[in-house]
Structures are given as structure tokens and as C-alpha cells.
Scaffold this active site. Structure first.
Site, mmCIF file in Angstrom:
data_model
loop_
_atom_site.group_PDB
_atom_site.id
_atom_site.type_symbol
_atom_site.label_atom_id
_atom_site.label_comp_id
_atom_site.label_asym_id
_atom_site.label_seq_id
_atom_site.Cartn_x
_atom_site.Cartn_y
_atom_site.Cartn_z
ATOM 1 N N LYS A 39 0.826 -1.218 0.000
ATOM 2 C CA LYS A 39 0.000 0.000 0.000
ATOM 3 C C LYS A 39 0.852 1.257 0.000
ATOM 4 O O LYS A 39 0.486 2.259 -0.620
ATOM 5 C CB LYS A 39 -0.988 -0.016 1.174
ATOM 6 C CG LYS A 39 -2.020 -1.118 1.030
ATOM 7 C CD LYS A 39 -3.307 -0.856 1.777
ATOM 8 C CE LYS A 39 -4.330 -1.930 1.383
ATOM 9 N NZ LYS A 39 -5.621 -1.763 1.996
ATOM 10 N N LYS A 80 -4.580 -10.083 -6.075
ATOM 11 C CA LYS A 80 -5.726 -10.370 -5.215
ATOM 12 C C LYS A 80 -6.904 -9.449 -5.554
ATOM 13 O O LYS A 80 -6.697 -8.255 -5.771
ATOM 14 C CB LYS A 80 -5.314 -10.143 -3.754
ATOM 15 C CG LYS A 80 -6.345 -10.556 -2.739
ATOM 16 C CD LYS A 80 -6.083 -9.916 -1.371
ATOM 17 C CE LYS A 80 -6.651 -8.521 -1.282
ATOM 18 N NZ LYS A 80 -7.066 -8.065 0.046
ATOM 19 N N LYS A 93 -11.283 -4.531 -2.857
ATOM 20 C CA LYS A 93 -12.367 -3.549 -3.047
ATOM 21 C C LYS A 93 -11.850 -2.152 -3.325
ATOM 22 O O LYS A 93 -12.584 -1.310 -3.824
ATOM 23 C CB LYS A 93 -13.330 -3.569 -1.863
ATOM 24 C CG LYS A 93 -12.781 -3.006 -0.576
ATOM 25 C CD LYS A 93 -13.894 -2.898 0.453
ATOM 26 C CE LYS A 93 -13.614 -3.764 1.658
ATOM 27 N NZ LYS A 93 -12.362 -3.401 2.354
HETATM 28 P P1 ATP Z 1 -8.840 -2.981 0.595
HETATM 29 O O1 ATP Z 1 -8.708 -3.120 -0.883
HETATM 30 O O2 ATP Z 1 -9.571 -1.752 1.022
HETATM 31 O O3 ATP Z 1 -7.572 -3.221 1.348
HETATM 32 P P2 ATP Z 1 -9.910 -5.657 0.756
HETATM 33 O O4 ATP Z 1 -10.845 -5.939 -0.357
HETATM 34 O O5 ATP Z 1 -8.573 -6.302 0.712
HETATM 35 O O6 ATP Z 1 -9.834 -4.106 1.031
HETATM 36 P P3 ATP Z 1 -10.393 -5.940 3.596
HETATM 37 O O7 ATP Z 1 -11.398 -5.047 4.233
HETATM 38 O O8 ATP Z 1 -8.965 -5.601 3.769
HETATM 39 O O9 ATP Z 1 -10.708 -6.100 2.042
HETATM 40 O O10 ATP Z 1 -10.652 -7.432 4.029
HETATM 41 C C1 ATP Z 1 -11.810 -7.924 4.616
HETATM 42 C C2 ATP Z 1 -11.766 -9.434 4.677
HETATM 43 O O11 ATP Z 1 -11.930 -9.974 3.361
HETATM 44 C C3 ATP Z 1 -10.450 -10.003 5.201
HETATM 45 O O12 ATP Z 1 -10.731 -11.134 5.982
HETATM 46 C C4 ATP Z 1 -9.711 -10.392 3.956
HETATM 47 O O13 ATP Z 1 -8.784 -11.432 4.191
HETATM 48 C C5 ATP Z 1 -10.856 -10.865 3.085
HETATM 49 N N1 ATP Z 1 -10.517 -10.739 1.661
HETATM 50 C C6 ATP Z 1 -10.284 -9.571 1.010
HETATM 51 N N2 ATP Z 1 -10.012 -9.804 -0.289
HETATM 52 C C7 ATP Z 1 -10.073 -11.164 -0.454
HETATM 53 C C8 ATP Z 1 -9.874 -12.017 -1.560
HETATM 54 N N3 ATP Z 1 -9.570 -11.518 -2.751
HETATM 55 N N4 ATP Z 1 -10.009 -13.347 -1.402
HETATM 56 C C9 ATP Z 1 -10.331 -13.854 -0.183
HETATM 57 N N5 ATP Z 1 -10.515 -13.090 0.913
HETATM 58 C C10 ATP Z 1 -10.396 -11.763 0.794
#
Ligand code: ATP
Ligand code: LTN
Length: 339
Positions: free
Chosen positions: A116, A199, A202
Site C-alpha cells: 500500500k 488479489k 475492493k
Molecule cells: P482494501 O482493498 O480496502 O484493502 P480488501 O478488499 O482487501 O480491502 P479488507 O477489508 O482488507 O478487504 O478485508 C476484509 C476481509 O476480506 C479479510 O478477511 C480479507 O482477508 C478478506 N478478503 C479480502 N479480499 C479477499 C480475496 N480476494 N479473497 C479472499 N478473501 C479476501
């Protein structure tokens, strides 16, 4: 078994954008499965999302949206405690205390920080981004949590949380429960549809990267039809990097349908990538239908969500303040004495 005897589970999602099917498969879906066996705390971690710039109005709206999506996904507020992180000030207070006990080296080596931070101008990277794992450790440790259901990307943060808890317990006496990570059997790491080597996330803005939980059926189907695959023909589960797109689609399908890999491979034998994309798109659309219906009902009855969050904050405060009092005492902070 009475409520008090159940082991605790804690997890959270940042209100930093639209929730994706990665969030659902990696996190939310597991939470639903755990709410009977454990005493669960599911938090909207709004303070975490401040580690990268947020628009205030957007943050407010997304915080409520994420809470509503927890309920729409099947989390029952009568069984689990749903609350907003910033409503329980113990999280920030413990985070300060724990940050004073965290060697900087532990934070600099976190891959999420490196990823990040590299996406921002060096000078404008906020100190919060570096301290992110300390706040996450506080979330978990305040509730004497046994299990943390998360996706694969959170492994390193969980290891850090355990290391920190052990360090504290060693210095000041047994205070924190050591939490275990709970990973989903399938779909611990869903990849981007536009780039199956990254990955699904969001906060990634690229069109076609992620399928959001609130996407309309035609949008979901279109995104799957455009998913990146390869120039081959085989439809098999594989670790081969050049086949990551097909493997990702199959993994999503497996997570959504619960079928075995063998059955899925047999089903797609002799079929083409077009069929694969169409079938997965339809399966995800079906999965999202009831979730979206429930979400829209909730959005229409605004008062209910506020009530759930107020109740959640009260319950969470009770548990968190007990741990925080112990911590304050152990490290030598003087309590207030009133006559
Ligand atoms: P950001 O992009 O804002 O960092 P993010 O999509 O990675 O957000 P988080 O809020 O950081 O989402 O994660 C929330 C939960 O969803 C965590 O348990 C994370 O491990 C899970 N998660 C996020 N993206 C994935 C993915 N691509 N596959 C499986 N689990 C995920
Ligand atoms: N860092 C997590 C979100 C998060 C979390 C937590 C998850 C913040 N605090 C406590 C589990 C337990 C993420 O998914 N990015």
C-alpha cells in the site's frame, strides 16, 4: 452450553469501498457458519480505512452499507455482535499502548504495508498505514479472541498479533488469549478478474477487476464474460501461473457451489472457456440474489440498523473495557479514585 462458555471469534472488514465476492468468500461466508458455535464479534473497522485517504460522506455511507451487508449475508444480530470500531474507544487506546511495545522492524516487514505504501507518494504515506497491524491486534486482543476468520492475505497480521500478545504476556503476565487464524477451505484468496495474478480487492478501481456484492445480475454476468483467461483450452484446477485465470474461475465456482474439484472438472470436460464464464457468472448471480434482496429491505428500514449498531457497541464496550482495565493496571497506569 451457555453463552459465557463459548469461545470467541472476532473479525472485521474495512468500509473502504464496495464489498467484493472476495470479501464474501474469504470472510463473511465463514462468519455466518461460525455464529452458532462461537460468541462472535463482527466489526466494521472504520478506523482502519482512515489509513488511506477517504471522502467523509463516502466513509459514512460505506460504514452503514458494510454493516447492512453483514446482516444481508446471514449474520444474525441476535446471535452475533455487530458494531462499528470507532464506537468503542478501547480499540484506539489499546492500539497506542501496543504500538509502544512494537519494534518498528516488525511493522516495516509487513507486506500489506509495503504494497500500500508503494502505491502512494513516499512523503505522503501516513503513519497509520505503518501502525495498521497494531490497531488490528488491539481489535482482536481486546475480546480475548480464540479464532479470527479471514482470507489468506491476513496471515502475516495474525502472526504479528500472536507475537505481540506473547511479548505482552511475557513482560506483564498472562493477559491476552493467543488467537488462531481460521481460513476458508476454498477461496482463501480470490484473484482479480482483470488480472488473475493480483488479489481481488475492493479498493482497486480498474473496471472489470472485482464483482461487487451489490452488482446487478447483468453486470455480474458481463464481468465474468470479460474475465482474463489464456489462449489454451483445458479447464482444470492448477497452480500453473499462466492458467491462473481459469483456476480462479473454477475456485469461485467451487466456493459458491460446494462441489468437489473432481465433479467440477468432469462437468466442464469438453466445454469451452465461454461456457465456463457463463456458468460461473450465473452461479454467482444466484448466490447474490437473496443477499441483495435482504440488503434492500434493510436499506428501507433504516432505524433497525442503527438499533443493531447501538446494541452492538454497548456489548462490545463491556467486553473490551474489561480487558483494557487489566492492561492499564498491569502496565502501571493509575486509575481514577473518586471519594
Ligand atoms: P482494501 O482493498 O480496502 O484493502 P480488501 O478488499 O482487501 O480491502 P479488507 O477489508 O482488507 O478487504 O478485508 C476484509 C476481509 O476480506 C479479510 O478477511 C480479507 O482477508 C478478506 N478478503 C479480502 N479480499 C479477499 C480475496 N480476494 N479473497 C479472499 N478473501 C479476501
Ligand atoms: N486488516 C483486516 C481488517 C481487520 C480485521 C481486524 C480482520 C481489521 N481488524 C480484526 C480480523 C480481525 C483486513 O482484512 N484488511
Amino acid at each position: 452450553m451457555t453463552q459465557g462458555m463459548k469461545e470467541r471469534v472476532f473479525s472485521g472488514v474495512q468500509p473502504s469501498g464496495n464489498l467484493t465476492i472476495g470479501n464474501y468468500i474469504g470472510a463473511l461466508r465463514q462468519w455466518v457458519a461460525e455464529q452458532d458455535a462461537y460468541e462472535c464479534f463482527f466489526c466494521v473497522v472504520d478506523l482502519h480505512s482512515l489509513t488511506v485517504p477517504q471522502d467523509p460522506a463516502q466513509l459514512r455511507a460505506k460504514t452503514r452499507e458494510v454493516a447492512a451487508l453483514y446482516i444481508a449475508s446471514g449474520i444474525d444480530p441476535e446471535k452475533a455482535t455487530i458494531f462499528v470500531q470507532s464506537h468503542v474507544s478501547a480499540h484506539s487506546e489499546l492500539a497506542w499502548i501496543l504500538s509502544c511495545m512494537t519494534p518498528l522492524g516488525w511493522l516495516y516487514r509487513m507486506t500489506q504495508f509495503k504494497d500500500k505504501a508503494s502505491k502512494q507518494q513516499q512523503e505522503s504515506v501516513g503513519a497509520g498505514l505503518l501502525n495498521y497491524p497494531t490497531l488490528m491486534a488491539s481489535d482482536i486482543l481486546l475480546y480475548q479472541t480464540h479464532g479470527v476468520p479471514v482470507g489468506d492475505d491476513q496471515k502475516q497480521h495474525l502472526e504479528y498479533t500472536r507475537d505481540l500478545a506473547q511479548r505482552f504476556n511475557h513482560l506483564y503476565g498472562e493477559t491476552f488469549t493467543l488467537p488462531d487464524i481460521i481460513l476458508p477451505k476454498t477461496g482463501a484468496r480470490i484473484m482479480g478478474l482483470d488480472n488473475p495474478n493480483a488479489k481481488m480487492s475492493k479498493s482497486e478501481v480498474a473496471e472489470g477487476h472485482a464483482v461487487y456484492l451489490l452488482d446487478k445480475p447483468d453486470v455480474v454476468k458481463k464481468k465474468f464474460m470479460r474475465a482474463v483467461t489464456d489462449s489454451g483450452r483445458e479447464i482444470n484446477f492448477t497452480e500453473a501461473p499462466e492458467k491462473a485465470g481459469v483456476n480462479n474461475l473454477l475456485t469461485i465456482y467451487q466456493a459458491v457451489t460446494g462441489q468437489s474439484q473432481q465433479d467440477i472438472e468432469m462437468y466442464f470436460e469438453g466445454k469451452g472457456y465461454g461456457d465456463l464464464k457463463k456458468t460461473v457468472g450465473e452461479a454467482v448471480t444466484e448466490l447474490l440474489k437473496p443477499l441483495q434482496a435482504r440488503y434492500h429491505e434493510l436499506a428501507d428500514e433504516g432505524g433497525y440498523l442503527d438499533e443493531v449498531l447501538a446494541r452492538g457497541a454497548e456489548k462490545a464496550c463491556e467486553v473490551a473495557s474489561t480487558t483494557l482495565s487489566q492492561v492499564r493496571e498491569r502496565i502501571g497506569l493509575v486509575g481514577v479514585h473518586r471519594n
